[in-house]
Write an enzyme that holds these catalytic residues in place. Structure first.
Site, short mmCIF file in Angstrom:
data_model
loop_
_atom_site.label_atom_id
_atom_site.label_comp_id
_atom_site.label_asym_id
_atom_site.label_seq_id
_atom_site.Cartn_x
_atom_site.Cartn_y
_atom_site.Cartn_z
N LYS A 18 0.85 -1.20 0.00
CA LYS A 18 0.00 0.00 0.00
C LYS A 18 0.88 1.24 0.00
O LYS A 18 1.96 1.24 0.61
CB LYS A 18 -0.88 -0.04 1.26
CG LYS A 18 -1.93 1.06 1.34
CD LYS A 18 -2.80 0.86 2.57
CE LYS A 18 -3.92 1.88 2.64
NZ LYS A 18 -4.84 1.61 3.77
N SER A 40 -9.44 1.79 2.08
CA SER A 40 -8.41 2.59 1.48
C SER A 40 -7.31 1.77 0.81
O SER A 40 -6.51 2.35 0.08
CB SER A 40 -7.79 3.50 2.54
OG SER A 40 -7.13 2.75 3.52
N ILE A 56 -8.38 0.67 9.53
CA ILE A 56 -8.82 1.25 10.81
C ILE A 56 -10.34 1.21 10.92
O ILE A 56 -10.89 1.40 12.00
CB ILE A 56 -8.28 2.69 11.00
CG1 ILE A 56 -8.39 3.15 12.46
CG2 ILE A 56 -9.00 3.67 10.07
CD1 ILE A 56 -7.72 4.46 12.78
N ALA A 57 -11.02 0.94 9.81
CA ALA A 57 -12.49 0.82 9.84
C ALA A 57 -12.97 -0.17 8.79
O ALA A 57 -14.17 -0.43 8.68
CB ALA A 57 -13.12 2.19 9.59
N GLY A 58 -12.02 -0.71 8.01
CA GLY A 58 -12.38 -1.67 6.96
C GLY A 58 -11.44 -1.58 5.77
O GLY A 58 -11.68 -2.21 4.74
N SER A 59 -10.36 -0.86 5.89
CA SER A 59 -9.52 -0.52 4.73
C SER A 59 -8.75 -1.69 4.12
O SER A 59 -8.24 -1.56 3.01
CB SER A 59 -8.55 0.60 5.10
OG SER A 59 -9.21 1.85 5.04
#
Lengths: 554, 554
Positions: free
Chosen positions: B134, B209, B230-233
């Site tokens: 990434k 992301s 951090i929330a689904g990335s």
């Protein structure tokens, strides 16, 4: 509440506690008023039977469990003996806050009965072991005042998570032990119960905040107790009273369901719970039982750290040796202790690596920042300059609720009133803390350390109410989140003559010169602190047992 | 900087990147303009040799390592094949940000040479494995813009800690992958590089992301890459692109030396790094290599979590089944997928336990609180209502430095401008988060779960820029700090007809009705999310491999 209001509560609370001391275990206190060293009173006073003297004097927790398992002693005999000796210790040192001897002896009988009835049923790991608890832990039907009048007569309704598990493992609770008002000083003095004394020398502090544990274990009114530590609160009383102590890494041992003097949810340096005991292996056993219990199943704050069945490597241990913190010179008995310890370890083939600590000043700034994150509520002038108070959830509020005054040691900690911190200051703190932790980790790994030894303080137990806020020797390891243990070594001896060797300027000299010679500090214990790597609590426990064996050998 | 300033930077940056695509790997793009599904282009386009097609199509990371070890393939062959296929993927989907094929092939030759020269030297665990990264990870000599113009042409000087370790284990890095401006949306679109497309259907989002990883791996331009979550990335792009994904627990995998869009030191919900791959066992291998590397020796934020060599119990697995989050009804293809998966697991003897999630609303409030702790800098109206900005260290500052506009998906995340939080609000958040974690842990243990399955979102990959801030299905497990994996199952099929089954009111129906039928969402992957217990990442990896084997069997 009026001034007399808080005094009435204290008087009543003490009377209730004292009424729980059976008359057969009462001392004629007039005999002991002039004595500074109280350690032999339990043996000389005539209250304990020979067998009770044997049980309480000659075995550590591991031995006692073995002898209750094999039937040499009944649980009732063991628990009753420790209740009796704790009763004696209480009268001499004021080390207890809550007493529940009757319940303990009843439970002991039940454990004996169950063992007799089901001889084939496996016994729990701590079968019958009497364990004392710092006042902050919860036991149903007893108070957990943590030294605040406002929490008197507020009976707990359930066990703290750690206590619940210890009970399941066969422990027997029989008393809770003395603490300072606020839990944030090294003198276990409060307005509810008064001061806990050091049984080695009553002119010296018993330490804090787990001071009652230290004094009780030194008197052998307990072989193992549970304390807590956020800056030295297990290690300082272990040091002052010459017991073993073990401060774990954070989030390894459950603190859930325990009374705290501060706001819940605090980020930064965190308190930890851990054992004090009469032997290194007893602390190791308690840590093993705790880690094997996987308390993350009951407390979601905990990390999933397991007891892994490690063994020591088959090579000489590499131990870092830190003489001092670069701020306060160790006094003559502590320097001599460090020399003796180093010599013994070297003779046994241990590889010693002299180390200097870096950034101690910065680390202490970070520590005090962490403690004052939500606004510091304790001022050196006893003025409550409180910024941004969160209603009813901080130290000053707890004090103000009853109108009780601050005790001397709280007033003298030297904390300054500070405003509550902003999110950006907190983030800066977190980043700076990690930066310091990186440096210490690099020091650790680049030297290939198995552990590090240093004094737990520049002095032995000082005169009462003179410790002040001097906590770098211990608190540094709370900031780093490294586990750290105390091993008792000896005591002040006549060779520890006063000198003028303070190395670090006027501030250091002022503290250093409080050491006024071996008579004034007679019988004060000397101990070393053994520090391990973060979350390698099991490995530290192994190293401590090994070093202790070397140091105790002739 | 003027408006044209940022555009010039972007144009130049893209031209520099594109110049790194060798002419032999260039597509005639006019051929593919009308295609929505690009997955077969690498095989049909005539650029790859048969062997390159074989290498990139028919092996996962575990297979490839084995074949490079045993000499079936040289590292150079493997790395060159993936560079070529990544080049094709890039031209079709814009999934790459940084390209360093030459350095990768040079390193591959070196690894081949070392193996030939020292045939008896043990090979590292990831010998020769091409790994994509990434954009936020640091590789010397390349940018890590994370989608901000202001970070263009700011070359990294050293590797992120995780990358450094992967290199030591024999990995070969060859490219970095697309992300959204801010890293905080589910559409990998930014002003530096533009938008990354979903190769299954270019009208759908590639997710974010870690969207570039998802698209690249779906194109098999990579068999394993490293993302963050951090929330689904990690899970959202794995879901959108039909790859495997593994989001670890916090503080298990090092994030040190990685570019972040937010302030360092944040407390609360923390980002994590983890793999996306073409197989479950590849993710398990990466997690094993990471945990065996004991990265706490380089990153003091990490917990001491070890790879323990666990095995699955010799009994049927107990798997919780969660249909939805109680807020958004899964669309027809996702409901069918859940029915099919449940049926297959049941047929294989897995014990399924229907579960409902509690306090999802509260959990999401806590999540957004955590993300806005230092003042939320992204407003739904594209107005930067910024309270208490910390200079130059937040998302809006990064945007403002270049004068670039917010991209659509950032504007549409629906985040509201919020003031920075006070210490007491933060402590309340921490306490509330722990309270929610306790409830979920109780649910977990009382049901004796080995894992829990649920959709990773109520929908398959939606049309571009329509995901919005809807993240409860994945973000819940960041708040809980439970590891969670994605397993690809199938894709939208003609039976997935539009219906009006939204259960949770108008807000739900609005999202639900965006599913406009199997033609509009042709070839969109369906996946399940498999959730494990906090810090039991190893056990989750084992369970995922087992469930995947059941689901892939006929």
């Amino acid at each position: 509440m009026s001034n007399s209001g808080w005094q009435e509560i204290a008087t009543k609370k003490q009377a209730e506690r004292d009424a729980l001391l059976p008359s057969k275990w009462r001392l004629d206190m007039s005999k002991y008023q002039s004595r500074n060293n109280l350690l032999t009173v339990p043996i000389d006073c005539g209250i304990l039977s020979d067998k009770q003297i044997d049980i309480t004097s000659n075995y550590d927790a591991v031995d006692l469990i073995a002898r209750m398992r094999d039937g040499t002693f009944s649980v009732e005999e063991v628990v009753t003996a420790f209740c009796a000796r704790a009763a004696i210790a209480q009268q001499l040192t004021n080390c207890l806050t809550e007493i529940f001897f009757d319940e303990a002896i009843e439970r002991a009988r039940q454990l004996d009965h169950e063992k007799a009835t089901n001889p084939d049923k496996p016994l729990p790991k701590l079968f019958g072991l009497p364990i004392s608890l710092k006042d902050s832990f919860m036991v149903p039907g007893t108070d957990a005042t943590i030294g605040f009048i406002c929490f008197a007569n507020d009976k707990s309704t359930k066990y703290s998570v750690l206590c619940e598990m210890l009970l399941e493992q066969g422990a027997v609770f029989y008393c809770k032990t003395a603490i300072p008002q606020t839990l944030m000083t090294a003198d276990s003095d409060n307005n509810v119960f008064g001061r806990c004394l050091n049984p080695h020398n009553t002119s010296l502090t018993a330490g804090g905040s787990s001071g009652g544990e230290g004094a009780l274990i030194a008197m052998r009114g307990s072989v193992v107790g549970i304390g807590t530590d956020i800056a030295g609160s297990i290690r300082i009383p272990a040091h002052c009273n010459g017991t073993y102590g073990f401060k774990p890494s954070a989030r390894v041992v459950s603190l859930q369901g325990k009374r705290s003097p501060g706001r819940a949810g605090l980020v930064g340096v965190e308190p930890v719970a851990g054992p004090l005991a009469t032997s290194a292996r007893a602390n190791a056993l308690i840590m093993q039982v705790i880690l094997e219990a996987e308390l993350w199943k009951r407390d979601s704050m905990l990390n999933h750290i397991f007891w892994r069945g490690l063994t020591l490597p088959n090579r000489p241990l590499k131990i870092g040796v830190v003489e001092d913190d670069g701020q306060n010179t160790p006094t003559p008995p502590m320097r001599r202790m460090m020399r003796d310890v180093s010599q013994k370890l070297m003779n046994a083939g241990v590889e010693l690596i002299p180390l200097k600590l870096t950034e101690v000043d910065k680390a202490m700034d970070l520590l005090w920042f962490s403690f004052s994150m939500d606004g510091m509520k304790v001022s050196p002038l006893s003025l409550c300059i409180v910024y941004d108070i969160h209603p009813s959830q901080d130290t000053v509020d707890y004090i103000n609720q009853s109108g009780e005054p601050m005790v001397n040691s709280v007033r003298q900690t030297g904390l300054v009133a500070l405003p509550a911190k902003s999110i950006h200051e907190i983030l800066d703190f977190t980043v700076a803390r990690i930066g310091t932790q990186e440096k210490y980790r690099d020091m650790w790994l680049s030297n290939g350390l198995d552990a590090l030894i240093m004094p737990p303080a520049p002095f032995t137990a000082p005169k009462i109410d003179t410790w002040g806020g001097l906590a770098a020797y211990t608190a540094l390891w709370n900031l780093m989140d490294y586990p750290a243990a105390i091993v008792p070594i000896g005591q002040v001896n006549p060779d520890d003559r006063v000198d003028e060797a303070a190395k670090y300027g006027a501030k250091d000299a002022k503290v250093y010169n409080r050491y006024s010679g071996p008579e004034q500090f007679a019988d004060a214990p000397t101990t070393i602190q053994v520090v391990g790597m973060k979350q390698e609590d099991e490995y530290l426990a192994l190293v401590v047992e090994k070093l202790d064996a070397i140091l105790k050998s002739r």
